[in-house]
Design an enzyme around this catalytic site. Structure first.
Site, PDB file in Angstrom:
ATOM      1  N   ILE A 205      -7.352   9.840  -8.295  1.00  0.00           N
ATOM      2  CA  ILE A 205      -8.257   8.577  -7.896  1.00  0.00           C
ATOM      3  C   ILE A 205      -8.374   7.761  -9.154  1.00  0.00           C
ATOM      4  CG2 ILE A 205     -10.894   7.985  -7.631  1.00  0.00           C
ATOM      5  CD1 ILE A 205      -9.784   8.907  -5.227  1.00  0.00           C
ATOM      6  N   HIS A 206      -7.816   6.484  -9.164  1.00  0.00           N
ATOM      7  CA  HIS A 206      -8.141   5.714 -10.447  1.00  0.00           C
ATOM      8  C   HIS A 206      -8.168   4.150 -10.353  1.00  0.00           C
ATOM      9  CE1 HIS A 206      -3.928   5.006  -9.313  1.00  0.00           C
ATOM     10  NE2 HIS A 206      -3.961   3.867 -10.190  1.00  0.00           N
ATOM     11  N   ARG A 207      -8.393   3.673  -8.852  1.00  0.00           N
ATOM     12  CA  ARG A 207      -8.868   2.322  -8.713  1.00  0.00           C
ATOM     13  C   ARG A 207      -9.983   1.786  -9.188  1.00  0.00           C
ATOM     14  NH1 ARG A 207      -4.182   0.765  -8.671  1.00  0.00           N
ATOM     15  NH2 ARG A 207      -2.796   1.792  -7.240  1.00  0.00           N
ATOM     16  N   ASP A 280      -6.044   7.242  -4.144  1.00  0.00           N
ATOM     17  CA  ASP A 280      -6.002   5.839  -3.926  1.00  0.00           C
ATOM     18  C   ASP A 280      -4.912   5.114  -4.725  1.00  0.00           C
ATOM     19  OD1 ASP A 280      -6.784   5.958  -6.529  1.00  0.00           O
ATOM     20  OD2 ASP A 280      -8.774   5.287  -6.333  1.00  0.00           O
TER      21      ASP A 280
END
Ligand code: UDP
Length: 377
Positions: A205-207, A280
């Site tokens: 997850i990094h958005r 994501d």
């Protein structure tokens, strides 16, 4: 000496894409001299140096050293550094990959100096105009001389947008080239201690939309905690997400194994032996297809709809994660349907298109056209 082409490497996801082109160029008769230019956006061993080694790439020949700061700062400083470089060392063409800020900066700087630009991974659209990546990819496509699309539908859309037929080429997916190249070595990597093949899921997850606000990140962590009660999750944590976790004072839920950002081989080794992945990331959606791995994409849209049609990928809000994992564990999953051109040969197709373009620039005889001199007609 054949003319130089400059390949812009800014961030981690650029590297598997550029590697596909560099390896195909190395195997083709020499008609250009590739030079990797590292902007500096990702620059440490975990996010950049280790990936070069895993992909069999040498250190970049030119390092611009631009790191830190917000979107405008990175973009502006990278444009200035590129313009300085190209005032004394002008390439015949600049290759930019994907959709990060360094991609946009280099494309604008090159075109303002009338240097042709090839966009590797052209034409992707998710229609979320608040996503920085969507802004970057649309802007880069608009000014690129050559547009290398990952599939036929994407190429068709670029043509419908008005790009010239000789500028657009459906080359295939470079991420798949790189994955297929390293997969045996990745599968031979040891799993992190405590994990056994087939008994865990992976989370990445990094958005900004998922991690930048306390409310979004808290909702995600709650869903992850519930999901991890059914299936242990291994979570290589992106530096941006680590920063937000500590800023907001949030802990990693029980049942989740936190890991540092992994090297390319270690990450693919982890992914290839998992039950599923929740992500994501753009690239991970594609890699999951190649590994025939159920992928739950925690976003409202994707710029890679072919992975939905191919059966491996599903979009869902974070709250839907526990039920979706339960369904996968109960055997509800589709086998990956083929995606034409995702066959490991995207690099070879890019090289052919590039050779035709550079040939036309050097020898603009009528027979070598239709490529326009210096860029878009
Ligand atoms: N990746 C990696 N280590 C990790 C997580 C991801 O090497 O810990 C790789 C992954 O295999 C893929 C790429 O990073 O090739 C995707 O990058 P990212 O998710 O940062 O960017 P995006 O694809 O969303 O632009």
């Amino acid at each position: 000496m054949p003319p130089e082409i400059h390949l812009i490497a800014a961030a981690r996801p650029n590297l598997p894409k550029l590697a596909a082109l560099l390896h195909a160029l190395a195997e083709a008769p020499s008609f250009c001299t590739p030079v990797m230019v590292h902007t500096g956006q990702h620059h440490d061993a975990a996010m950049f140096g280790g990936h070069l080694a895993d992909l069999g790439l040498p250190p970049p020949e030119v390092a611009l050293g631009i790191s830190g700061g917000g979107h405008a700062s990175v973009t502006g400083r990278t444009m200035m550094a590129c313009a300085d470089l190209w005032s004394t060392r002008r390439p015949a063409l600049v290759v930019v990959a994907g959709d990060v800020d360094g991609t946009l900066a280099a494309a604008i700087a090159a075109r303002k100096l009338a240097i042709p630009v090839a966009h590797l991974e052209a034409g992707l659209r998710c229609r979320e105009m608040d996503m920085p990546e969507e802004i970057n990819r649309r802007a880069v496509d608009a000014i690129s001389t050559l547009l290398w699309a990952p599939d036929k539908a994407t190429a068709a859309r670029l043509l419908a947008d008005g790009h010239a037929p000789h500028a657009v080429c459906a080359v295939g997916n470079t991420m798949i080239d790189s994955l297929l190249r390293v997969l045996p070595a990745a599968r031979a990597r040891k799993l992190p201690a405590g994990l056994e093949a087939g008994t865990y899921g992976v989370l990445t997850i990094h958005r900004p939309a998922n991690v930048d606000s306390p409310a979004a990140l808290a909702a995600l962590l709650q869903a992850v905690a519930e999901a991890a009660r059914q299936l242990p999750l291994a979570w290589p944590i992106h530096p941006r997400t680590s920063q937000r976790l500590s800023e907001f004072g949030f802990a990693v839920p029980a049942g989740v194994m936190p890991l540092p950002p992994l090297g390319y081989l270690d990450f693919l080794g982890l992914l290839s032996r998992a039950r599923m992945v929740a992500t994501d990331s753009g690239g991970v959606q594609e890699e999951a297809w190649a590994l025939n791995l159920p992928c739950l994409t925690l976003r409202p849209s994707t710029e890679r709809p072919v992975t939905l049609e191919a059966g491996t990928n599903r979009l869902l809000p974070a709250a839907g994660l526990p039920a979706a994992i339960a369904a996968i564990l109960a055997g509800d999953r589709a086998r990956a349907r083929p995606i034409p051109l995702w066959d490991g040969k995207a690099g070879v197709r890019m090289v052919a298109h590039l050779a035709a373009f550079l040939g036309a620039i050097r020898d603009p005889a009528p027979a070598r056209w239709p490529f326009p001199l210096g860029g878009l007609a």
